[in-house]
Design an enzyme around this catalytic site. Structure first.
Site, PDB file in Angstrom:
ATOM      1  N   ASP A  67       0.820  -1.221   0.000  1.00 44.70           N
ATOM      2  CA  ASP A  67       0.000   0.000   0.000  1.00 44.70           C
ATOM      3  C   ASP A  67       0.846   1.261   0.000  1.00 44.70           C
ATOM      4  OD1 ASP A  67      -2.316  -1.697   0.334  1.00 44.70           O
ATOM      5  OD2 ASP A  67      -1.693  -1.881   2.427  1.00 44.70           O
TER       6      ASP A  67
ATOM      7  N   LYS B  75       2.181   2.095  -5.087  1.00 43.88           N
ATOM      8  CA  LYS B  75       2.881   1.589  -6.278  1.00 43.88           C
ATOM      9  C   LYS B  75       2.090   1.861  -7.550  1.00 43.88           C
ATOM     10  CE  LYS B  75       3.112  -2.603  -4.591  1.00 43.88           C
ATOM     11  NZ  LYS B  75       2.736  -2.384  -3.191  1.00 43.88           N
TER      12      LYS B  75
ATOM     13  N   GLY C 203      -4.295  -4.384  -4.372  1.00 43.78           N
ATOM     14  CA  GLY C 203      -5.289  -3.365  -4.682  1.00 43.78           C
ATOM     15  C   GLY C 203      -4.564  -2.105  -5.107  1.00 43.78           C
ATOM     16  N   HIS C 204      -4.625  -1.785  -6.367  1.00 39.67           N
ATOM     17  CA  HIS C 204      -3.923  -0.603  -6.876  1.00 39.67           C
ATOM     18  C   HIS C 204      -4.941   0.454  -7.273  1.00 39.67           C
ATOM     19  CE1 HIS C 204      -0.415  -3.411  -8.118  1.00 39.67           C
ATOM     20  NE2 HIS C 204      -0.411  -3.121  -6.839  1.00 39.67           N
TER      21      HIS C 204
ATOM     22  N   GLN D  17       2.058  -6.317  -3.485  1.00 38.46           N
ATOM     23  CA  GLN D  17       2.481  -6.462  -2.088  1.00 38.46           C
ATOM     24  C   GLN D  17       3.864  -5.805  -1.917  1.00 38.46           C
ATOM     25  OE1 GLN D  17       1.175  -9.705  -3.535  1.00 38.46           O
ATOM     26  NE2 GLN D  17      -0.693  -8.614  -3.091  1.00 38.46           N
TER      27      GLN D  17
HETATM   28  P1  IMP Z   1      -2.802 -12.847   1.560  1.00 41.16           P
HETATM   29  O1  IMP Z   1      -1.768 -12.479   0.568  1.00 41.16           O
HETATM   30  O2  IMP Z   1      -4.195 -12.453   1.156  1.00 41.16           O
HETATM   31  O3  IMP Z   1      -2.715 -14.287   1.980  1.00 41.16           O
HETATM   32  O4  IMP Z   1      -2.517 -11.996   2.903  1.00 41.16           O
HETATM   33  C1  IMP Z   1      -1.319 -12.187   3.658  1.00 41.16           C
HETATM   34  C2  IMP Z   1      -0.886 -10.895   4.333  1.00 41.16           C
HETATM   35  O5  IMP Z   1      -0.463  -9.972   3.338  1.00 41.16           O
HETATM   36  C3  IMP Z   1      -1.991 -10.194   5.117  1.00 41.16           C
HETATM   37  O6  IMP Z   1      -1.437  -9.537   6.233  1.00 41.16           O
HETATM   38  C4  IMP Z   1      -2.511  -9.176   4.134  1.00 41.16           C
HETATM   39  O7  IMP Z   1      -3.122  -8.079   4.782  1.00 41.16           O
HETATM   40  C5  IMP Z   1      -1.223  -8.773   3.438  1.00 41.16           C
HETATM   41  N1  IMP Z   1      -1.445  -8.288   2.065  1.00 41.16           N
HETATM   42  C6  IMP Z   1      -1.748  -9.016   0.978  1.00 41.16           C
HETATM   43  N2  IMP Z   1      -1.856  -8.236  -0.112  1.00 41.16           N
HETATM   44  C7  IMP Z   1      -1.604  -6.982   0.304  1.00 41.16           C
HETATM   45  C8  IMP Z   1      -1.527  -5.722  -0.384  1.00 41.16           C
HETATM   46  O8  IMP Z   1      -1.703  -5.599  -1.596  1.00 41.16           O
HETATM   47  N3  IMP Z   1      -1.225  -4.650   0.398  1.00 41.16           N
HETATM   48  C9  IMP Z   1      -0.991  -4.754   1.734  1.00 41.16           C
HETATM   49  N4  IMP Z   1      -1.040  -5.907   2.394  1.00 41.16           N
HETATM   50  C10 IMP Z   1      -1.342  -7.015   1.698  1.00 41.16           C
END
Ligand code: IMP
Length: 420
Positions: free
Chosen positions: A13, A16, A40-41, A221
């Site tokens: 977040d 990017k 989420g972009h 991420q």
């Molecule tokens: P998952 O990738 O959905 O399994 O989530 C694993 C961890 O990564 C959790 O703490 C999510 O909140 C975090 N996470 C996954 N995608 C994002 C992102 O795009 N931005 C911020 N945190 C993320």
């Protein structure tokens, strides 16, 4: 410089999407290399706000978009995104690697139920089926996009659903039943819409590089969520770090010229796990409200804290960062003093390392700088903000290329250009 990886330097977040969108203007292709619908972009341009989860962020410039083998694809979400973008009158020039794996509804069910079963040790997953999709891939029983062009994957899906039902019923004590026919109906409905997009992404990207085209590798991420180098187990299930661009697309490390780390002017984290500079109280709440720190995908409030340069130095090492983009500088308006962490105290000893497994016990050591009320004096950054930027460059030891000063596309200061 024809190839640039854009990578999150913190916990995601960082903004990017905006920086990719900005750099995409001069790119020939934009390629995503890992993650899936957990990303989420947000891109705000020409009065339009576009929230993307899977499509690369270069989409508003109608660039050649590519999705590499390292990405996991939720067919319904991608299909909706393509329709959304087309409805804005924008061409979607997309190729998806046939090797990319498919996230199916049973992955989401497993993800959500595993998370519930973790009780106090929840990861904070987005629930988008990311972990289970990558688990199937590593188990060598996943479904690849290229299989959607054939009919012989059904038996594999039947076995996967059997396993999913057994896990749900016998291990997770859940009464949900995944129905094979329903999943097949879903695949038959959405799968064919994707077929025309499938191609050899590694070949396309390598040829683009051979032809000296500008290639932008878009990470989702971030470094601290990397499955190997992040704050395990509070991480995602892929490799967002710059090295992931090589495996996730199928290009050699020698083909990467620049790695731009995206760093928010403060720090946020969504989901559970250690966070040394977290601010619980009015300052953290102010950052959350002013910075609109609520997840694009899940709407969850993000935890907020001061900038942690010890972590950014770690991100520099893990990714080989050659430069930084500093985002959301405007959110720091209105503080008398701003704090920046440069090292940690652990067991009474100061360290400039990031001991991942002991991060929970690390206390931040801060230095203080003067804050500012308004980011600009005339049309240049105020002296205090300039000082903040200078300190970051000095401590991390790499130049800042871009400074984002607001959510809009034009609210960006370009100090250097990644393409020149
Ligand atoms: P998952 O990738 O959905 O399994 O989530 C694993 C961890 O990564 C959790 O703490 C999510 O909140 C975090 N996470 C996954 N995608 C994002 C992102 O795009 N931005 C911020 N945190 C993320």
């Amino acid at each position: 410089m024809p190839s640039v990886v854009i990578v999150g330097a913190q916990w995601g977040d960082e903004g990017k999407g905006k920086i990719v969108d900005f750099c995409a203007k001069d790119a020939d292709c934009v390629v995503r290399y890992q993650g899936g619908a957990n990303a989420g972009h947000t891109i705000i341009a020409d009065g339009r706000t576009l929230k993307l989860q899977i499509l690369p962020s270069g989409v508003l410039y109608s660039k050649q978009l590519l999705i590499g083998a390292g990405v996991v694809i939720d067919l319904q979400i991608l299909s909706n995104e393509i329709e959304q973008v087309k409805s804005l009158g924008i061409d979607v020039n997309l190729v998806i690697s046939g090797k990319a794996h498919v996230t199916l509804p049973y992955h989401n069910a497993l993800d959500q139920k595993w998370e519930i079963s973790r009780e106090e040790k929840k990861i904070g997953t987005t629930g988008h089926g990311i972990g289970p999709t990558y688990a199937d891939k590593m188990r060598r029983h996943g479904v690849r996009m290229e299989e959607l062009t054939r009919e012989d994957y059904q038996e594999k899906i039947r076995i996967n659903i059997n396993i999913a039902n057994k896990i749900l019923h016998h291990i997770l004590n859940d009464d949900q039943y995944i129905d094979f026919d329903e999943i097949m109906r879903y695949i038959r409905e959405v799968g064919p819409r994707m077929r025309d997009y499938i191609g050899d992404v590694s070949k396309i990207v390598n040829e683009a590089l051979d032809n000296e085209q500008n290639v932008l590798f878009e990470g989702a991420q971030a470094t601290m969520l990397d499955i190997d180098h992040g704050t395990y187990p509070y991480v995602t299930s892929s490799n967002p770090i710059a090295g992931g661009a090589c495996t996730g697309v199928g290009v050699g490390p020698t083909r990467i010229d620049q790695v731009l780390g995206i760093c928010k002017a403060y720090t946020t984290r969504v989901g559970a796990g250690p966070f040394p500079t977290e601010l619980i109280g009015p300052i953290g709440e102010k950052l959350q409200v002013v910075g609109k720190e609520f997840g694009t995908v899940t709407g969850r409030p993000r935890r907020c804290g001061w900038l942690d340069l010890n972590m950014i130095r770690y991100a520099k090492r893990i990714n080989g960062l050659t430069g930084l983009a500093l985002t959301k500088m405007d959110v720091l308006n209105g503080f008398d003093k701003v704090k920046v962490c440069n090292s940690y105290l652990i067991d009474g000893i100061e360290t400039e390392n990031v001991p991942i497994q002991d991060l929970e016990r690390c206390k931040p050591i801060y230095f203080e700088l003067d804050g500012w009320n308004s980011l600009f004096e005339g049309n240049v950054l105020c002296q205090e903000a300039k000082e903040y930027v200078k300190k970051i460059e000095e401590i991390v030891g790499i130049p800042i290329y871009y400074i984002s000063t607001g959510p809009g596309r034009e609210e960006i200061i370009c100090l250097r250009n990644v393409w020149s």
